[in-house]
Design an enzyme around this catalytic site. Structure first.
Site, PDB file in Angstrom:
ATOM      1  N   PHE A 168       0.990  -1.292  -0.200  1.00 47.85           N
ATOM      2  CA  PHE A 168      -0.114   0.232  -0.177  1.00 47.85           C
ATOM      3  C   PHE A 168       0.647   1.240  -0.136  1.00 47.85           C
ATOM      4  CE2 PHE A 168      -3.454  -3.089   1.852  1.00 47.85           C
ATOM      5  CZ  PHE A 168      -4.204  -3.212   0.971  1.00 47.85           C
ATOM      6  N   ASP A 169       1.541   1.425   0.549  1.00 46.31           N
ATOM      7  CA  ASP A 169       2.559   2.437   0.469  1.00 46.31           C
ATOM      8  C   ASP A 169       3.163   2.090  -0.739  1.00 46.31           C
ATOM      9  OD1 ASP A 169       3.201   3.206   2.638  1.00 46.31           O
ATOM     10  OD2 ASP A 169       4.610   2.124   3.417  1.00 46.31           O
ATOM     11  N   VAL A 170       3.934   1.241  -1.718  1.00 46.44           N
ATOM     12  CA  VAL A 170       3.899   1.272  -3.530  1.00 46.44           C
ATOM     13  C   VAL A 170       2.748   1.999  -3.661  1.00 46.44           C
ATOM     14  CG1 VAL A 170       4.637   0.040  -5.469  1.00 46.44           C
ATOM     15  CG2 VAL A 170       5.520   0.274  -3.408  1.00 46.44           C
TER      16      VAL A 170
END
Length: 390
Positions: free
Chosen positions: A171-173
């Site tokens: 989810f960071d990506v």
């Protein structure tokens, strides 16, 4: 800077006040497309500089993964002189990206409302964990926490095991990509109107959007998805199936593909069995179909089946480790590894996945050392004659 950026974003100056992953990934994507990215770091540097092992030449490979094509300057926002330079950068840049906790930049006079009066064309992107509402802003925005709270972990693993995290900070990506998309959209609007705007992305919203069919199952169908291991809730077969020497992923996306699969494995009668003729039937009767497929596939190796099943037009593939994945991409001509920099400063890096026919991605700068470009950037911000700017 020794080499001017090229590409569709050449001439766009990005002030990168972000750290760790989501923000730096977004700014690297923009830098690859030609933006001049100034990475503003605290005296301690980006957290990921210390996230080791693994390392290359003593440098964290985590940091190397998301920081090419940038210049680094250390500005201590608690120092009045450095804070003044940071504000000057905010008035000169086209794009600012930050991922402090909501309100963190405003405490230094570096929020969108602080900078936009003097820089009305500013595109200002903020990435948070849970948004800017009072309750959301109070929550720490770590990918693992979002994987847990979004529901992703409840979907990852076998039905009889505990929930698992994804093997990457997915989810960071994803939020980094969403931030880059938002910035590009805002830049296009600025091109049309001359006015910038604020772009807000949060990990939880990115997660719920990125979980696509699983979140849709609940919001549109009232179904709460559960862990199914490597199986798919709506397709069968769509999972690893044992062969003589290991497992092969087989993904039969429609009835025609299933019929071809049955012909290749020497069981054409399965495609006419009323339990398996349609995808919805196969999904319901997967417990009956799976052992019949396993019985056939166990007679040969996974690579023998891979060759023949692919030739028949049915998607499949072996389960690789990361080295094998990079190797396979190389084998089929995707050239997944690029070398950034020269000589001792050269760093192998993973190719940007976007290919542009007329304005290609370029790889001009290796990930910078802490404050590597600080002298020239500070001189430019102070207006020193002869300094090198963007």
């Amino acid at each position: 800077m020794t080499e001017r950026p090229t590409g569709p974003l050449a001439g766009i100056l990005v002030a990168d006040f972000s750290r760790v992953l989501a923000g730096p990934y977004a700014t690297m994507l923009l830098a690859d497309l030609g933006a001049d990215v100034i990475k503003v770091e605290s005296p301690a540097g980006d957290d990921t500089r210390a996230w080791t092992p693994p390392v290359r030449d003593g440098i964290s490979t985590y940091y190397l993964a998301v920081n090419r094509n940038k210049r680094s300057v250390v500005l201590d926002l608690k120092d009045d002189g450095d804070l003044g330079l940071a504000r000057e950068l905010g008035t000169r840049c086209d794009v600012m990206i930050e991922n402090l906790r909501p309100g963190g930049m405003a405490r230094f006079g570096l929020g969108y409302d602080d900078l936009s009066p003097a820089n009305p064309g500013l595109v200002y992107a903020s990435i948070s964990g849970f948004g800017t509402t009072e309750r959301g802003a109070a929550l720490p925005g770590y990918d693992l926490i979002v994987q847990a709270m979004s529901g992703l972990m409840s979907l990852t693993g076998d039905p009889d095991t505990e929930p698992f995290r994804s093997g990457i900070s997915v989810f960071d990506v994803m939020a980094g990509m969403h931030a880059a998309i938002g910035v590009l959209a805002a830049l296009n609007e600025r091109y049309l109107t001359g006015t910038g705007q604020q772009v807000e992305v949060n990990l939880l919203s990115s997660a719920l959007s990125g979980m696509v069919n699983q979140t849709s199952a609940y919001v549109a169908g009232g179904v709460v998805p559960q862990r199914m291991g490597n199986s798919h809730p709506s397709l069968y077969p769509y999972e690893p199936i044992p062969c003589a020497d290991g497992e092969l992923i087989i993904t039969s996306g429609n009835n025609a593909q299933f019929r071809k699969l049955c012909e290749v494995i020497g069981a054409p009668e399965l495609a006419d069995d009323p339990r398996f003729a349609r995808n919805e039937d196969r999904t319901v009767h997967r417990a009956e179909l799976r052992p019949l497929l396993v019985e056939r596939l166990r007679t040969r190796t996974k690579m023998e089946w891979f060759r023949d099943i692919i030739a028949a037009g049915v998607p499949c593939g072996p389960i690789n480790d990361v080295a094998q994945g990079v190797g396979f991409a190389t084998e089929i001509g995707l050239d997944p590894v690029v070398e950034v920099g020269e000589g001792d400063a050269m760093v192998p890096s993973v190719r940007n996945p976007v290919t542009l026919s007329d304005t290609p991605v370029d790889y001009r700068l290796p990930p910078p050392a802490l404050d590597e470009h600080g002298k020239e950037i500070r001189a430019w911000l102070r207006g020193d004659e002869g300094s090198v700017g963007s």
